[in-house]
Design a protein around this motif. Structure first.
Motif, short mmCIF file in Angstrom:
data_model
loop_
_atom_site.label_atom_id
_atom_site.label_comp_id
_atom_site.label_asym_id
_atom_site.label_seq_id
_atom_site.Cartn_x
_atom_site.Cartn_y
_atom_site.Cartn_z
N ALA A 144 22.61 54.66 64.65
CA ALA A 144 23.80 54.65 65.64
C ALA A 144 24.78 55.75 64.77
CB ALA A 144 24.48 53.41 65.88
N ILE A 145 25.00 55.78 63.42
CA ILE A 145 26.00 56.61 62.67
C ILE A 145 25.45 57.95 62.79
CG2 ILE A 145 26.97 56.97 60.39
CD1 ILE A 145 28.06 54.47 61.77
N THR A 146 24.16 58.37 62.25
CA THR A 146 23.98 59.76 62.16
C THR A 146 24.17 60.66 63.19
OG1 THR A 146 22.32 58.89 60.51
CG2 THR A 146 22.12 61.05 61.27
N PRO A 147 24.07 60.33 64.39
CA PRO A 147 24.34 61.25 65.51
C PRO A 147 25.62 61.63 65.75
CG PRO A 147 22.57 59.81 66.36
CD PRO A 147 23.14 59.23 64.91
N CYS A 148 26.32 60.57 65.43
CA CYS A 148 27.97 60.67 65.34
C CYS A 148 28.37 61.77 64.38
CB CYS A 148 28.46 59.22 65.05
SG CYS A 148 28.31 58.28 66.39
N VAL A 149 27.98 61.54 63.20
CA VAL A 149 28.14 62.82 62.12
C VAL A 149 27.77 64.08 62.44
CG1 VAL A 149 27.69 63.67 59.78
CG2 VAL A 149 27.93 60.93 60.33
N TYR A 150 26.55 64.05 62.96
CA TYR A 150 26.00 65.46 63.36
C TYR A 150 26.68 65.96 64.46
CZ TYR A 150 22.24 65.17 60.19
OH TYR A 150 21.38 65.11 58.83
N GLY A 151 26.66 65.18 65.68
CA GLY A 151 27.48 65.84 66.65
C GLY A 151 28.94 65.89 66.53
#
Length: 83
Positions: free
Chosen positions: A38-45
């Motif tokens: 859940a966290i990783t896509p928020c960082v990348y996007g």
């Protein structure tokens, strides 16, 4: 100011590194991989939108930032910490 501090130390073609640290207390229904997922896509996007042209990579040993997620029962806290 934190991102600008890191960016001023890195050339534009160097990746900004991060890791996700998780601490769960009294929370058996949340799985570690689900939290990271859940966290990783928020960082990348989110960061690519905020800082176009920059790349972001995971570095578990010496990251520029640590994203700390702590859960206690039904509560969740998220912090972003500079190296």
């Amino acid at each position: 100011p934190t991102f600008h501090t890191v960016l001023s130390k890195k050339s534009p073609d160097e990746a900004i590194t991060f890791k996700v640290e998780i601490k769960r207390r009294l929370t058996s229904h949340l799985k570690r991989d689900d939290i990271i997922g859940a966290i990783t896509p928020c960082v990348y996007g989110g960061m690519e939108e905020l800082l176009p042209g920059r790349t972001f990579k995971v570095n578990l040993s010496d990251p520029d930032f640590s994203i700390r997620v702590e859960t206690i029962k039904g509560l969740c806290g998220v912090s972003i910490l500079e190296r």
